[in-house]
Design a protein around this motif. Structure first.
Motif, PDB file in Angstrom:
ATOM      1  N   MET A   1       2.288   5.674  -7.975  1.00 18.45           N
ATOM      2  CA  MET A   1       0.822   5.702  -8.171  1.00 18.45           C
ATOM      3  C   MET A   1       0.117   4.995  -7.001  1.00 18.45           C
ATOM      4  N   VAL A   2       0.658   3.843  -6.603  1.00 19.53           N
ATOM      5  CA  VAL A   2       0.041   3.068  -5.514  1.00 19.53           C
ATOM      6  C   VAL A   2       0.032   3.901  -4.230  1.00 19.53           C
ATOM      7  N   CYS A   3       1.167   4.536  -3.952  1.00 24.28           N
ATOM      8  CA  CYS A   3       1.270   5.358  -2.740  1.00 24.28           C
ATOM      9  C   CYS A   3       0.309   6.553  -2.807  1.00 24.28           C
TER      10      CYS A   3
ATOM     11  N   GLU B   1     -14.934  -8.214   0.905  1.00 24.75           N
ATOM     12  CA  GLU B   1     -14.211  -6.936   0.847  1.00 24.75           C
ATOM     13  C   GLU B   1     -13.923  -6.566  -0.618  1.00 24.75           C
ATOM     14  N   ALA B   2     -13.973  -5.258  -0.951  1.00 22.53           N
ATOM     15  CA  ALA B   2     -13.640  -4.843  -2.322  1.00 22.53           C
ATOM     16  C   ALA B   2     -12.130  -4.971  -2.548  1.00 22.53           C
ATOM     17  N   ALA B   3     -11.721  -5.039  -3.811  1.00 24.37           N
ATOM     18  CA  ALA B   3     -10.281  -5.104  -4.096  1.00 24.37           C
ATOM     19  C   ALA B   3      -9.950  -4.192  -5.271  1.00 24.37           C
ATOM     20  N   SER B   4      -8.753  -3.602  -5.205  1.00 25.47           N
ATOM     21  CA  SER B   4      -8.317  -2.708  -6.286  1.00 25.47           C
ATOM     22  C   SER B   4      -6.830  -2.956  -6.564  1.00 25.47           C
ATOM     23  N   VAL B   5      -6.503  -3.168  -7.821  1.00 28.45           N
ATOM     24  CA  VAL B   5      -5.120  -3.481  -8.198  1.00 28.45           C
ATOM     25  C   VAL B   5      -4.676  -2.581  -9.344  1.00 28.45           C
ATOM     26  N   TYR B   6      -3.516  -1.941  -9.169  1.00 30.56           N
ATOM     27  CA  TYR B   6      -2.916  -1.123 -10.234  1.00 30.56           C
ATOM     28  C   TYR B   6      -1.883  -1.985 -10.961  1.00 30.56           C
TER      29      TYR B   6
ATOM     30  N   PRO C   1       0.769  -1.259   0.000  1.00 38.52           N
ATOM     31  CA  PRO C   1       0.000   0.000   0.000  1.00 38.52           C
ATOM     32  C   PRO C   1       0.797   1.304   0.000  1.00 38.52           C
ATOM     33  N   MET C   2       1.892   1.380   0.759  1.00 40.32           N
ATOM     34  CA  MET C   2       2.607   2.657   0.781  1.00 40.32           C
ATOM     35  C   MET C   2       3.634   2.769  -0.344  1.00 40.32           C
ATOM     36  N   GLY C   3       3.553   1.834  -1.297  1.00 38.42           N
ATOM     37  CA  GLY C   3       4.469   1.870  -2.432  1.00 38.42           C
ATOM     38  C   GLY C   3       5.736   1.075  -2.167  1.00 38.42           C
ATOM     39  N   GLU C   4       5.764   0.353  -1.038  1.00 37.57           N
ATOM     40  CA  GLU C   4       6.974  -0.407  -0.737  1.00 37.57           C
ATOM     41  C   GLU C   4       6.843  -1.849  -1.237  1.00 37.57           C
ATOM     42  N   MET C   5       7.944  -2.628  -1.139  1.00 37.48           N
ATOM     43  CA  MET C   5       7.928  -4.033  -1.558  1.00 37.48           C
ATOM     44  C   MET C   5       6.933  -4.804  -0.685  1.00 37.48           C
TER      45      MET C   5
END
Ligand code: 16G
Ligand code: ZN
Length: 531
Positions: A166-168, A120-125, A79-83
């Protein structure tokens, strides 16, 4: 099992070749692209579960970075853009290796272990590099996500660090920036122009930079960024992907490992040049001198330049924040000595791999981390950022302090704190050189690298080598470390270590000594001891 009906159906379109096993390694899965279709589908599934679990958007990047064009790979972004977290790397390996008729069971196993609510909803970039195989493979990821009902946003062609960004941005609700390419270019270019536009007397030569784009995504993205920064930086792009092959005889990894200039770049004497790798998360600089001698400025030199700059600004701003540099065993001994003894900054050494450096850097007010290979960035703690922003707004401070605080604020905005980013790092370096009035030669002369050599050795099972002390000492097999110690003793200013690679089936050997001949010989002798 009805809720997994679609997974069962769609997975048949992405069948796993029986018996094939792959590991989620240091940088995700990576191998010849023809073995990866089922992996991509399954990573789509896993990213969807991770998204449900964290109630956040997760990223999936299709790339094999500096590997040859025929390879490909995939990495998950948290989520925070990390590995992605370590336990999920294990799930990735389990899911990837489940035989076709065990796939649903493996999926259910993860859902149970993590207690995931499937409602739960899910969202993937999703993003991908320029490899010919990447478009079809990212389609397989999309299939995986949609078969579990997740929402997707396909960014198409982006650099790895752009997708992390973008994720962050998405998960911080825009506080880090807007999750679009336009937003990324706006944020970086504004910070860069603020830093450089008041620098007096910059000549056209100083504003000119040669860039080797490794025939990859970085070249493409530089063309998009170029109009935003043109007034302060003229980037002369080579290996832009229009004819050459990705990473072939060019790119940051080639330049670093071969210690020579890439093909396809015509460098004048003393001209400042840099190379990106195949997914634009690494950068190295270099030039040739009047004797036609090649000089490489790697991740260690970059860390030194940036940490010195930050430390000076903090002093000018009167801010009491600790700057630390995080390195790996590959850091040149001269860089460590310079940072500790001359610059008096704390230096910390971690295992190879971005996630290790990243986590260590989070422990400081300002953590500068770079691998010698050119992957790195700077992390500013929340408290440090707050102090900087408050000082900029403070009407009771003198001009000098305010100016330094403003420079710090723009530097924070210019840096992609989610992961090493070649484009962002390049702009930071260019800004520092401009502000300090330094040439690439001045930068190079901050310290002199100890001659070094890297070799790879093929052994029957590289896992027999286990290391400790941030990979600087081997604990098994018995006797190996003693052998290395006695070889090292024969050379002056020498150091050597061995470690199993996390990305290839080889053991890596590193040696440094006071002469190139000595480093070469020591590396060779140590590689014989490994057999
Ligand atoms: C991966 C790592 C890189 C590391 C390299 C070491 C990430 C994103 N990338 O490319 O940081 O330097 O592996 O490879 O973590 P090795 O284990 O084969 O030496
Ligand atoms: Zn890379």
């Amino acid at each position: 099992m009805a809720e997994f009906e679609e997974v069962a159906q769609k997975s048949k379109l992405h069948p796993k070749p029986e018996g094939l096993t792959l590991q989620y390694g240091t940088a995700g899965f990576r191998t010849n692209a023809k073995h990866l279709d089922h992996i991509m589908f399954r990573m789509g599934l896993l990213a969807t579960l991770r998204s449900k679990k964290t109630k956040s958007t997760i990223g999936v990047m299709v790339t094999a970075s500096h590997n040859p064009e025929e390879d490909n790979g995939v990495k998950l972004i948290d989520p925070m853009g990390e590995m992605v977290a370590a336990t999920w790397e294990e799930y990735a390996t389990q899911l990837a290796n489940a035989e076709q008729d065990h796939l649903l069971a493996a999926l259910k196993d993860i859902i149970e272990k993590e207690d995931i609510s499937m409602s739960e909803a899910a969202s993937v970039y999703i993003g991908r590099d320029t490899r010919p195989s990447s478009a079809a493979l990212s389609q397989a990821v999309l299939d995986g996500v949609s078969s579990l009902g997740g929402k997707t946003h396909d960014y198409g062609l982006v650099s790895t660090p752009q997708l992390h960004y973008m994720v962050c941005c998405c998960n911080t609700k825009g506080r880090y920036g807007s999750a679009t390419l336009e937003g990324y270019y706006q944020k970086l270019s504004q910070a860069f122009l603020q830093l450089t536009h008041n620098v007096p007397n910059r000549t056209d030569d100083q504003k000119r930079l040669l860039l080797d784009g490794a025939n990859g995504i970085g070249a493409l993205k530089m063309k998009e960024l170029e109009p935003f920064i043109r007034s302060e930086l003229q980037v002369v792009l080579s290996n832009d992907g229009s004819s050459g092959k990705l990473n072939h005889l060019c790119g940051a990894d080639y330049v670093k490992v071969q210690q020579k200039a890439p093909q396809g770049v015509s460098m004048g004497v003393g001209e400042r040049c840099c190379s990106f790798d195949g997914d634009a998360d690494r950068i190295v600089y270099y030039y040739t001198d009047s004797k036609n001698c090649f000089h490489l400025l790697d991740g260690d030199k970059i860390a030194t330049l940036i940490s010195t700059f930050l430390k000076e600004l903090l002093t000018q701003a009167g801010l009491n924040l600790q700057v630390a540099v995080v390195q790996t065993a590959y850091a040149n001994g001269s860089s460590t000595r310079y940072l500790e003894d001359v610059m008096k900054v704390a230096v910390c050494c971690t295992k190879t791999g971005v996630k290790h450096l990243h986590h260590a850097a989070q422990e400081y007010d300002i953590g500068v981390y770079f691998e010698a290979n050119g992957h790195g960035t700077v992390l500013f703690s929340k408290a440090a950022q707050k102090q900087i922003v408050e000082l900029v707004k403070d009407s009771n401070v003198n001009d000098e302090r305010k100016h330094a605080a403003k420079l710090l604020e723009n530097t924070v905005n210019l840096i992609n704190q989610t992961v090493g980013d070649a484009i962002s790092d390049m702009l930071v370096i260019e800004a520092v050189l401009a502000i300090r009035g330094m040439s690439v030669q001045d930068w190079d002369e901050i310290y002199t690298d100890l001659p070094n050599r890297q070799l790879k050795v093929t052994v029957s099972d590289r896992r027999v080598i286990n290391t400790t002390d941030a990979e600087r000492r081997a604990v098994t097999p018995e006797g190996l470390q003693d052998a290395i110690d006695s070889l090292v003793k024969k050379y002056k200013n020498a150091r050597s270590f061995v470690r199993p690679s996390g990305t290839e089936d080889v053991v890596r050997v590193y040696a440094e000594a006071d002469t190139q001949e000595g480093a070469d010989r020591l590396a060779h002798e140590v590689s014989l001891a490994v057999h």
